[in-house]
Design a protein around this motif. Structure first.
Motif, PDB file in Angstrom:
ATOM      1  N   LEU A 122      88.126   6.623  18.074  1.00 59.42           N
ATOM      2  CA  LEU A 122      87.613   6.389  16.722  1.00 59.42           C
ATOM      3  C   LEU A 122      87.070   4.969  16.698  1.00 59.42           C
ATOM      4  N   THR A 123      86.357   4.619  15.657  1.00 60.76           N
ATOM      5  CA  THR A 123      85.965   3.215  15.527  1.00 60.76           C
ATOM      6  C   THR A 123      86.453   2.675  14.194  1.00 60.76           C
ATOM      7  N   SER A 165      85.333   3.234  10.433  1.00 57.74           N
ATOM      8  CA  SER A 165      83.894   3.271  10.185  1.00 57.74           C
ATOM      9  C   SER A 165      83.566   4.622   9.542  1.00 57.74           C
ATOM     10  N   VAL A 166      82.404   4.702   8.920  1.00 55.67           N
ATOM     11  CA  VAL A 166      82.076   5.949   8.207  1.00 55.67           C
ATOM     12  C   VAL A 166      82.047   7.170   9.127  1.00 55.67           C
ATOM     13  N   PRO A 167      81.380   7.080  10.279  1.00 57.90           N
ATOM     14  CA  PRO A 167      81.415   8.248  11.163  1.00 57.90           C
ATOM     15  C   PRO A 167      82.824   8.606  11.606  1.00 57.90           C
ATOM     16  N   ALA A 168      83.638   7.586  11.823  1.00 61.27           N
ATOM     17  CA  ALA A 168      85.007   7.836  12.246  1.00 61.27           C
ATOM     18  C   ALA A 168      85.804   8.513  11.133  1.00 61.27           C
ATOM     19  N   ARG A 169      85.468   8.181   9.870  1.00 59.73           N
ATOM     20  CA  ARG A 169      86.141   8.856   8.756  1.00 59.73           C
ATOM     21  C   ARG A 169      85.852  10.353   8.776  1.00 59.73           C
ATOM     22  N   LEU A 181      78.875  10.109  14.225  1.00 58.82           N
ATOM     23  CA  LEU A 181      79.904  11.142  14.392  1.00 58.82           C
ATOM     24  C   LEU A 181      79.628  11.976  15.647  1.00 58.82           C
ATOM     25  N   ASP A 219      75.199   7.717   9.996  1.00 62.69           N
ATOM     26  CA  ASP A 219      76.628   8.070  10.033  1.00 62.69           C
ATOM     27  C   ASP A 219      76.838   9.360  10.816  1.00 62.69           C
ATOM     28  N   MET A 222      80.420  10.068  18.708  1.00 63.54           N
ATOM     29  CA  MET A 222      81.865   9.949  18.899  1.00 63.54           C
ATOM     30  C   MET A 222      82.457  11.256  19.430  1.00 63.54           C
TER      31      MET A 222
END
Lengths: 279, 378
Positions: free
Chosen positions: B62-63, B36-40, A144, A140, A147
């Motif tokens: 974002l995803t 998605s979790v990273p996007a959160r 991040l 995760d 991204m």
């Protein structure tokens, strides 16, 4: 003004002789995010806020990747600022990763601080099974960071407000009330990496300064379980939960956040002001 | 459309389709739960604060958590509801395919560029290292060239002088010996002998030097009686010299030392001939051997001008000759270097300094060799 104050765009407001309260912003924004709650403290307190190097109106040229390769570098910044202002009996309010920074600063110089206010803190974001749920997997965090890289490559505009801090437009930059939330992409990425891959669980036992933990009931970044984990391990800690969603209660729930911090500080007043013991 | 708490108030069919959900299911859900979790993480730490603080965000990548866990990249635009200004947000999510690929390509290209830069930095480092290596090799070459030049210069001079004498004198003797006075004949033969002896010694030193330079210096470690070696060397020097007084004192009961008697004698000859060379005729050259620090020390002192301010360590350097030495006498600057190499090869040490007794201001050269282990202990 000492260099350190200029470097961190330190802002001091409130009652000059008041007890000092220092606000340390979290990862993802700058000191302007405190503006929803700081006015409530200005009547009684000497209110200090600042930007970490790379954020807001800080001196971005003084960014040192080696210094900021660990959270200790950020804690050293906080200590330097407190010393430059000659503060004593400081209440240090740290949001998100700055809650950890606040703990590290208090471990280094416990006598400098009266109390810590830890807003949505987490000592470790990555799960460590069994026994510790931070809320995220390593994948995760990598997601991040990826991204953030894409968002920083050029035309993605999530950092658009950076332009507000542009030295070419000093009129905007000097306007303290200008609404912006800016952070240098390189600094942001490093901050993210240091923040989300840090593990400061072992430091909790050495925090001796009393603390208030402000937890949001539905916060994906710092889940409830992490708040209780901290409460169990921090000596003299108080846990208060704000019902709601999100990671930034000082923005989403400013009134309640203010109230809880003031309640905590007022409850501590008798200890800070000996006059109360004669009552 | 989101409310103030960022829960979904209204969503269109397109978004539902992207997520593989029913349009009605979306209503009431927190917006972040679609991510998605990273996007959160990015949403909560960057997007949400910006949205609340500034009322808008633009083009954030974002995803979404799509069907079957597939991450669906979107660009997010959001702003505070312009109609009510204080109540909720309007959110526009645009699915990105080509652009996402574009950005991924750009990112990949950026990373490749960075990797390339790192690679060229590494290459530059390697080049710099290679250059340093070359320089040091060049310095080595320069040193060995220097050595060769010095060697050739010194040796040709030191060899030529005795050879010239020997050749000239023997030529003269062959032509005229029948007509010469016996005393002149004697003197001529002595000259030849002296010069031949000088040559012999130089040859011995050169042999040691070449072995030491090649790292092939091997010495025997036979038990030897220092007194005998010292007496032989002093006697030899006394016969050779006619202008100096030689005193010898050997302490009694000296332990045996381990070494090579030929080489110990060579060292002593070097010391003695230096003492003779650098002190006035008629003065005394004292040699003494005594027990010291679990071994035997031998010193040779003269009554010459001494070493002056010369740094003692330099004396032992190959081809090194003090200014005074150059003015006083010829020499190759090899003897002391060779002496040091020999003594050290035998496990001993050498030194030089001012003569202590008698206090005549001369020089003292010494060496020390460790005692042989007591055979009774083995």
């Amino acid at each position: 003004m000492p260099d350190v104050l200029a470097r961190h765009a330190v802002r001091v407001t409130g009652r000059p002789g008041g007890a000092p309260i220092v606000f340390a912003h979290g990862f993802g924004c700058d000191q302007t995010l405190w503006r929803f709650i700081t006015p409530a403290f200005e009547r009684d307190y000497r209110v200090v806020s600042f930007d970490y190097i790379g954020a807001g109106r800080s001196d971005r040229t003084s960014y040192d990747p080696a210094r900021y390769a660990s959270l200790q570098g950020y804690a050293d910044d906080v200590l330097q600022i407190c010393h430059a202002l000659d503060l004593e009996g400081v209440t240090l309010v740290g949001h998100s990763v700055s809650a950890t920074v606040a703990m590290l600063a208090s471990i280094a110089e416990p006598r400098l601080f009266d109390s810590l206010v830890l807003v949505t803190p987490s000592p470790r974001y990555v799960d460590d099974p069994p026994g510790y749920i931070g809320g995220f997997s390593r994948a995760d965090i990598d997601g991040l960071l990826g991204m953030m890289d894409v968002n920083a490559t050029g035309w993605a505009a999530y950092l658009a407000p950076v332009v507000m801090g542009n030295p070419d437009r000093p009129a905007l930059a000097s306007d303290l009330e200008a609404t912006f939330c800016s952070i240098d992409p390189v600094m942001a990425r490093q901050f993210a990496k240091v923040t989300f891959l840090a593990d400061n669980r072992a430091d909790l036992a050495t925090v001796s300064v009393p603390s208030l933990i402000l937890q949001v009931s539905d916060d994906v970044v710092a889940p409830m379980a992490v708040g209780t984990y901290l409460h169990e391990r921090l000596r003299e800690s108080t846990l208060r939960v704000i019902q709601g969603t999100g990671h930034c209660p000082h923005v989403s729930h400013p009134d309640e956040t203010t109230r809880l911090i003031l309640e905590f500080l007022r409850a501590r007043d008798p200890m800070r002001h000996p006059v109360a013991t004669t009552a | 459309m989101l409310d103030d708490e960022l829960h979904i108030v209204e969503a269109n069919a397109h978004l539902a389709e992207l997520l593989g959900l029913d349009q009605r299911e979306l209503v009431g859900r927190p917006f972040e739960s679609l991510l998605s979790v990273p996007a959160r993480l990015l949403f909560q730490t960057h997007v949400f604060p910006a949205l609340l603080a500034e009322g808008r965000v633009e083009e954030v990548l974002l995803t979404l958590a799509g069907r079957d866990g597939e991450a669906v990249p979107i660009l997010l635009n959001a702003e505070r509801n312009p109609a009510t200004s204080d109540d909720g947000f309007v959110v526009l999510a645009v699915r990105i395919r080509a652009r996402s690929r574009w950005e991924q390509d750009l990112l990949a290209a950026t990373r490749a560029l960075e990797a390339e830069r790192a690679e060229s930095r590494k290459l530059a480092d390697e080049l710099a290292r290679a250059a340093r290596d070359l320089e040091s090799r060049h310095a080595d070459d320069a040193r060995s060239r220097e050595f060769r030049d010095a060697f050739v210069g010194v040796v040709s001079h030191e060899l030529r002088t005795p050879i010239t004498t020997i050749y000239g004198m023997s030529h003269l003797l062959r032509q005229r010996h029948l007509k010469m006075q016996p005393a002149d004949l004697q003197s001529g033969l002595e000259d030849i002998e002296t010069e031949a002896d000088r040559l012999r010694r130089l040859t011995e030193d050169l042999l040691v030097l070449s072995r030491a330079e090649g790292g092939r210096l091997e010495v025997a470690d036979d038990p030897l009686i220092v007194g005998h070696v010292v007496r032989a060397a002093v006697q030899g020097e006394r016969e050779r010299s006619d202008g100096h007084v030689f005193e010898l004192s050997v302490a009694s009961g000296l332990p045996l030392v381990l070494g090579d008697s030929t080489y110990v004698e060579q060292v002593l000859r070097n010391y003695l001939s230096n003492a003779v060379k650098y002190s006035p005729a008629g003065s005394t050259v004292r040699t003494s051997a005594r027990e010291l620090d679990g071994g035997v020390s031998v010193t040779v002192t003269d009554e010459g001008a001494g070493l002056g301010d010369e740094p003692p360590d330099e004396l032992w350097t190959l081809f090194y000759r003090t200014k005074d030495a150059i003015q006083q006498a010829g020499g190759a600057g090899i003897g002391l270097f060779v002496s040091k190499a020999l003594i050290e090869a035998m496990g001993g040490r050498v030194w030089a300094g001012a003569a202590v007794e008698p206090p005549t201001g001369g020089a003292e050269f010494g060496f020390w060799l460790p005692a042989a282990p007591d055979p009774g202990e083995e």
